[in-house]
Design a protein around this motif. Structure first.
Motif, PDB file in Angstrom:
ATOM      1  N   CYS A  78      -2.497   9.000  -0.439  1.00 44.93           N
ATOM      2  CA  CYS A  78      -3.696   8.857  -0.872  1.00 44.93           C
ATOM      3  C   CYS A  78      -4.806   9.157  -0.197  1.00 44.93           C
ATOM      4  CB  CYS A  78      -3.698   7.660  -1.606  1.00 44.93           C
ATOM      5  SG  CYS A  78      -5.405   7.285  -2.616  1.00 44.93           S
TER       6      CYS A  78
ATOM      7  N   CYS B 117      -1.773   6.772  -6.842  1.00 45.24           N
ATOM      8  CA  CYS B 117      -3.277   6.563  -6.746  1.00 45.24           C
ATOM      9  C   CYS B 117      -4.083   7.932  -6.478  1.00 45.24           C
ATOM     10  CB  CYS B 117      -3.916   5.627  -5.840  1.00 45.24           C
ATOM     11  SG  CYS B 117      -3.181   3.949  -6.046  1.00 45.24           S
TER      12      CYS B 117
ATOM     13  N   ALA C  32       0.120   3.884  -3.118  1.00 44.77           N
ATOM     14  CA  ALA C  32      -0.683   5.021  -2.496  1.00 44.77           C
ATOM     15  C   ALA C  32      -0.202   6.408  -3.243  1.00 44.77           C
ATOM     16  CB  ALA C  32      -0.570   5.186  -1.141  1.00 44.77           C
TER      17      ALA C  32
ATOM     18  N   SER D 155      -9.056   7.298   0.393  1.00 43.74           N
ATOM     19  CA  SER D 155      -8.805   5.958   0.403  1.00 43.74           C
ATOM     20  C   SER D 155      -9.763   5.364   1.395  1.00 43.74           C
ATOM     21  CB  SER D 155      -7.190   5.584   1.126  1.00 43.74           C
ATOM     22  OG  SER D 155      -6.338   5.856   0.318  1.00 43.74           O
TER      23      SER D 155
ATOM     24  N   VAL E 263       0.814  -1.065  -0.076  1.00 41.42           N
ATOM     25  CA  VAL E 263      -0.104  -0.082   0.002  1.00 41.42           C
ATOM     26  C   VAL E 263       0.657   1.231  -0.058  1.00 41.42           C
ATOM     27  CG1 VAL E 263      -1.455   1.341   1.334  1.00 41.42           C
ATOM     28  CG2 VAL E 263      -2.082  -0.933   0.923  1.00 41.42           C
ATOM     29  N   LYS E 264       1.939   1.250   0.677  1.00 40.48           N
ATOM     30  CA  LYS E 264       2.768   2.333   0.628  1.00 40.48           C
ATOM     31  C   LYS E 264       3.454   2.598  -0.562  1.00 40.48           C
ATOM     32  CE  LYS E 264       4.419   1.845   5.570  1.00 40.48           C
ATOM     33  NZ  LYS E 264       5.511   1.567   6.498  1.00 40.48           N
TER      34      LYS E 264
ATOM     35  N   ALA F 227      -2.588   3.972   3.657  1.00 39.96           N
ATOM     36  CA  ALA F 227      -2.741   4.495   2.444  1.00 39.96           C
ATOM     37  C   ALA F 227      -2.899   6.375   2.443  1.00 39.96           C
ATOM     38  CB  ALA F 227      -4.158   3.930   1.627  1.00 39.96           C
TER      39      ALA F 227
ATOM     40  N   LEU G 120      -7.810   4.903  -3.535  1.00 39.70           N
ATOM     41  CA  LEU G 120      -7.566   3.653  -3.287  1.00 39.70           C
ATOM     42  C   LEU G 120      -8.526   2.924  -2.371  1.00 39.70           C
ATOM     43  CD1 LEU G 120      -4.135   2.371  -2.313  1.00 39.70           C
ATOM     44  CD2 LEU G 120      -5.766   1.595  -0.893  1.00 39.70           C
TER      45      LEU G 120
END
Length: 322
Positions: free
Chosen positions: A247, A221, A218, A250, A214-215, A242, A224
């Motif tokens: 992001c 994006c 993100a 999220s 996710v790191k 996120a 997310l």
């Protein structure tokens, strides 16, 4: 003239995502128990935190209860959830001569054993975790009341006063934010340099790996989505990670029906991942929903491979082999 041309959308798919080895094992325990002993099989608490999984097992003959006193008399098996239970639960099952199977994740059991070792050494124990989570209740219930103190935040770590600063240990819930937990541990180590920690981090590999991807995703994006349940700690942590990683848009969705389509207006790159108790079928359901509305191009963002598996309880290994 109306145009039906779909707007392009890039979907970044996180990998690894979804089921971890502990969740796979827990679900398999319920399914194999149903095969071997027939329905109904009782399960104390949700086997994992996902309604789709729970309802699927209910259709197969599992009955979910919150406490053992809800079980009728008889010889039907009862299964303890992947989150672990206080010692009082198997003791109560034995008092009633119930046949039980323990689906506690082995990585949660590792934390339980650490707590017992610290206690035997006469150490005061801090548990970093979230109040009311079944895993925390189960871990604190391994020892006499008062033996473990729960610490949730950096602020609580700053004001905690031990009985003896030189006889102190900490353990953690397995599904926490890696970064937030590091901050709490840093405070404890600064204040109590002799505090004893686990030889290997208590936060489980699956939690760490899913947060890692996710790191990575993100910052790329516009939005997310984390597929998971509201009561799933590791899923909620993925949303937090996120947002902290770039992001802000999220959010958690349980399945495609939860998507608010007016919120996806204007996005060009969407991230999708799933918490450790969310089945892949729900992830693909979400992707299909976007394919119906957009011209989707999928890019997989994979940060590491997973190959972890856990043994089934001895009572069910033969059934699995057959």
């Amino acid at each position: 003239m109306l145009t039906t041309e779909k707007r392009p959308l890039t979907i970044l798919m996180g990998a690894p995502r979804g089921f971890c080895a502990g969740v796979v094992r827990a679900i398999e325990i319920v399914e194999l128990a149903l095969e071997r002993y027939g329905a109904p099989v009782y399960v104390r608490h949700e086997i994992v935190h996902n309604r789709y999984v729970v309802e699927d097992l209910e259709r197969k003959g599992a009955i979910f209860v919150e406490e053992l006193d809800e079980l009728p008399e008889g010889d039907r098996p009862v299964i303890f959830s992947a989150h672990g239970v206080p010692k009082s639960v198997p003791e109560a099952a034995q008092d009633r001569n119930l046949f039980f199977l323990d689906a506690t994740c082995p990585l949660v059991s590792k934390v339980h054993m650490e707590a017992e070792r610290h206690f035997e050494r006469g150490l005061e124990i801090l548990l970093i975790g979230h109040t009311g989570h079944p895993e925390v209740i189960g871990t604190m219930g391994q020892l006499p009341k008062g033996a473990i103190t729960l610490v949730e935040t950096v602020e609580q770590a700053e004001i905690f006063e031990p009985q003896n600063p030189e006889k102190l240990a900490y353990i953690t819930q397995t599904t926490l934010s890696v970064d937030d937990t590091k901050d709490v541990i840093a405070v404890l180590r600064r204040r109590f340099p002799q505090i004893v920690g686990p030889h290997k981090a208590d936060i489980c590999y699956a939690t760490t790996n899913r947060q890692e991807v996710v790191k990575e995703m993100a910052p790329r994006c516009d939005m997310l989505l984390v597929v998971g349940a509201p009561n799933s700690s590791n899923s909620q942590r993925l949303v937090e990670v996120a947002k902290k990683s770039g992001c802000e848009r999220s959010m958690l969705v349980q399945r495609a029906a939860d998507i608010s389509w007016n919120m996806v207006e204007g996005i060009e790159t969407l991230g999708i991942t799933a918490g450790a108790s969310a089945p892949e079928i729900l992830v693909q359901e979400v992707v299909s929903a976007f394919r119906q509305r957009f011209d989707v191009q999928v890019e997989v963002i994979e940060t590491r491979k997973e190959s972890v598996s856990f043994k089934l309880p001895r009572e069910l290994r033969q059934a699995a082999a057959q």
